[in-house]
Design a protein around this motif. Structure first.
Motif, short mmCIF file in Angstrom:
data_model
loop_
_atom_site.label_atom_id
_atom_site.label_comp_id
_atom_site.label_asym_id
_atom_site.label_seq_id
_atom_site.Cartn_x
_atom_site.Cartn_y
_atom_site.Cartn_z
N GLY A 166 -16.48 -3.43 -4.15
CA GLY A 166 -15.87 -4.23 -3.08
C GLY A 166 -15.42 -5.57 -3.60
O GLY A 166 -14.90 -5.68 -4.72
N THR A 171 -13.34 -9.22 -7.53
CA THR A 171 -13.25 -10.61 -7.98
C THR A 171 -13.50 -10.68 -9.49
O THR A 171 -12.79 -11.40 -10.22
N LEU A 357 7.02 -5.65 7.37
CA LEU A 357 7.15 -4.63 6.33
C LEU A 357 8.26 -3.64 6.71
O LEU A 357 8.99 -3.16 5.86
P1 NAD Z 1 -7.78 -5.48 2.37
O1 NAD Z 1 -6.83 -6.54 1.94
O2 NAD Z 1 -8.96 -5.87 3.16
O3 NAD Z 1 -8.35 -4.69 1.09
C1 NAD Z 1 -7.52 -4.18 0.07
C2 NAD Z 1 -8.26 -4.17 -1.24
O4 NAD Z 1 -8.64 -5.49 -1.59
C3 NAD Z 1 -9.56 -3.35 -1.23
O5 NAD Z 1 -9.59 -2.58 -2.41
C4 NAD Z 1 -10.65 -4.38 -1.19
O6 NAD Z 1 -11.81 -3.98 -1.87
C5 NAD Z 1 -10.04 -5.57 -1.89
N1 NAD Z 1 -10.51 -6.86 -1.36
C6 NAD Z 1 -10.88 -7.14 -0.08
N2 NAD Z 1 -11.24 -8.44 0.03
C7 NAD Z 1 -11.10 -8.98 -1.20
C8 NAD Z 1 -11.32 -10.28 -1.74
N3 NAD Z 1 -11.75 -11.28 -0.98
N4 NAD Z 1 -11.07 -10.47 -3.05
C9 NAD Z 1 -10.64 -9.48 -3.83
N5 NAD Z 1 -10.42 -8.23 -3.38
C10 NAD Z 1 -10.65 -7.97 -2.08
O7 NAD Z 1 -6.86 -4.40 3.11
P2 NAD Z 1 -7.29 -3.08 3.83
O8 NAD Z 1 -8.09 -3.41 5.04
O9 NAD Z 1 -7.85 -2.12 2.85
O10 NAD Z 1 -5.87 -2.50 4.28
C11 NAD Z 1 -5.24 -2.90 5.44
C12 NAD Z 1 -4.06 -3.81 5.18
O11 NAD Z 1 -3.29 -3.29 4.11
C13 NAD Z 1 -3.12 -3.92 6.36
O12 NAD Z 1 -2.66 -5.22 6.47
C14 NAD Z 1 -1.98 -2.98 5.99
O13 NAD Z 1 -0.77 -3.28 6.61
C15 NAD Z 1 -1.92 -3.20 4.51
N6 NAD Z 1 -1.33 -2.04 3.86
C16 NAD Z 1 -0.13 -2.16 3.25
C17 NAD Z 1 0.48 -1.06 2.66
C18 NAD Z 1 1.79 -1.14 1.98
O14 NAD Z 1 2.19 -0.19 1.33
N7 NAD Z 1 2.53 -2.24 2.10
C19 NAD Z 1 -0.18 0.17 2.68
C20 NAD Z 1 -1.42 0.26 3.30
C21 NAD Z 1 -1.99 -0.85 3.88
#
Ligand code: NAD
Length: 453
Positions: A166, A171, A357
């Motif tokens: 996670g 990080t 998007l």
């Molecule tokens: P998220 O940003 O919470 O998590 C994405 C990734 O980042 C995960 O692998 C997670 O472990 C990591 N992460 C989370 N917090 C972090 C931090 N503080 N530091 C470093 N890494 C961290 O997103 P989510 O909830 O998994 O997905 C939902 C979002 O993603 C929505 O906003 C959706 O629109 C977007 N999304 C975009 C696309 C696209 O193709 N543009 C596709 C799917 C989802």
């Protein structure tokens, strides 16, 4: 992490991944590994949020398989050195561009389409000739474990490794120097990733989210629009980055269109009792979504089961841009409807919000379509449909502004992991003296003439 990245860098420096035969071999291997583990992948995703085999195939594996097939077919062509024209002052010479893999790539996935959002960027990285560290989202823990199992048991860690974890693990990864970071997720975390990448000047692709509008003008084919929109919105229980977040419906067709939306919802058989409808990913998100439903504005649906993490397809009417549901990306099965009479005012309002998007327009006439596309900046979209542009790998998929940086799928994915070296290859036949000392007015006027000035 440091050791893993160093091992991948050492392997990259052997130039093995630059061979087209190697890349094709690895693409085929990935195809075979996924194919022979399909049942494991189906079972894992069902455990995470009750996603059916049908939907897992159509919205995840089908895209992965077709990306691999296309990449295998085209990798030779995409990797070819490309000849360019040489400008007059450099003649005689050849000019060309050499595509080279960026190096060690970090791919960070999101949870809502866990396989597709992890493997599709990884396929692009393999095709370009990079090594890959893949960090899937930890939220669907079974799919993350399944991906780690099938990749780490079949690929060498110095080439392709899944690292589970996670925020702590991500990080730690982000502290290291990668040659490319490909991130899919929220705009908030996208900013964190971008800042971490900036420390090493690592190029990024950021696939982020946002509130994607769908315009339904008075000339739209309402029956077709309702059918396509209900599918696009409630697929994956609305947990789709390019789902139509809210509808902008012309006032004159509102009543008729609402009835058609309800009719289509009923026909879709979204129910807790069958496999047509997935769960909300976790309790926290279910609670967040429930808090967005203003009971006084429910036109259809609105029931939920917090324990089962299910929210009925819900349609809200009489919504304004000031409502709470319009303040954040919904990412769930709630469809707010805003009516409009003046399209120009509505466009101005959408433009005042972060760049979405996607944007969808349902209409039979060209004027409003052209107006919307000309004025609103957004990642990509459809006319008279929603979501389906993602399935066309002949063009790129990505956001702009708050919804992302860069794009992928098909050749765009290859480009995301590639640097194009521009080479001027000079002949030794002769050398014009124009640029050398001593400078003279005659030389200067000749230079200007050669430049057509
Ligand atoms: P998220 O940003 O919470 O998590 C994405 C990734 O980042 C995960 O692998 C997670 O472990 C990591 N992460 C989370 N917090 C972090 C931090 N503080 N530091 C470093 N890494 C961290 O997103 P989510 O909830 O998994 O997905 C939902 C979002 O993603 C929505 O906003 C959706 O629109 C977007 N999304 C975009 C696309 C696209 O193709 N543009 C596709 C799917 C989802």
């Amino acid at each position: 992490m440091q050791q893993l990245i160093q091992q991948q860098r050492d392997f990259f420096n052997t130039n093995t991944t630059k061979s087209i035969a190697f890349r094709k071999q690895q693409l085929q291997k990935l195809y075979d590994v996924i194919k022979s583990n399909e049942q494991l992948l189906y079972d894992a995703i069902f455990k995470d949020f009750k996603k059916s085999e049908f939907e897992t195939f159509t919205t995840e594996l089908a895209l992965i398989y077709s990306d691999i097939k296309e990449a295998k077919k085209k990798v030779g062509k995409w990797s070819k050195i490309k000849r360019k024209r040489t400008n007059l002052v450099n003649l005689p010479a050849k000019s060309y561009v050499i595509p080279e893999p960026l190096g060690v790539a970090l791919v960070i996935g999101a949870w809502n389409y866990p396989y597709q959002l992890s493997f599709a960027p990884a396929i692009a990285a393999i095709t370009a000739g990079c090594t890959i560290v893949l960090k899937p989202s930890e939220i669907p823990s079974n799919t993350s474990a399944a991906m780690a199992q099938i990749i780490n048991n079949n690929f060498d860690a110095n080439y392709f490794k899944v690292v589970e974890g996670g925020i702590t693990e991500t990080t730690a990864l982000l502290k290291e120097k990668f040659d490319k970071i490909f991130f899919t997720g929220s705009t908030t975390v996208g900013r964190i990733v971008y800042q971490a990448a900036a420390k090493h000047l690592t190029p990024v692709t950021l696939e982020l989210g946002g509130k994607s509008p769908a315009f339904i003008t008075k000339t739209a084919n309402l029956k077709m629009a309702a059918k396509r929109l209900i599918w696009a919105k409630f697929l994956n229980a609305g947990q789709t980055c390019i789902a139509p977040d809210y509808l902008l419906v012309h006032e004159s067709i509102k009543e008729e269109f609402l009835k058609l939306l309800v009719l289509e919802s009923e026909k879709s058989h979204f129910s807790t009792n069958n496999n047509n409808y997935v769960q909300i990913i976790n309790t926290k998100n279910t609670e967040r979504l429930i808090s967005l439903i203003d009971k006084s504005k429910i036109y259809y649906g609105g029931n939920y089961d917090l324990e089962k993490r299910i929210i009925e397809p819900t349609i809200l009417t009489d919504i304004s841009f000031d409502d709470i549901i319009m303040q954040e990306e919904i990412f769930g099965p709630i469809l707010p409807i805003i009516t409009y009479t003046n399209i120009q005012e509505t466009i101005i309002k959408v433009k005042s919000m972060p760049k979405p998007l996607s944007c969808y327009v349902f209409t039979k006439e060209n004027t409003s379509k052209h107006k919307i596309f000309n004025e609103i900046s957004f990642g990509g979209g459809c006319v008279n449909d929603a979501l389906m542009h993602i399935s066309n790998s002949h063009f790129g998929f990505g956001g702009v502004g708050d919804s992302g940086i860069g794009s992928y799928h098909g050749e765009e994915g290859f480009k995301a992991f590639t640097h194009y070296k521009s080479i001027l290859d000079k002949s030794n036949l002769f050398e014009a003296n124009l640029k050398y000392y001593p400078y003279s007015d005659k030389k200067l006027s000749l230079i200007k003439r050669m430049m057509g000035l």
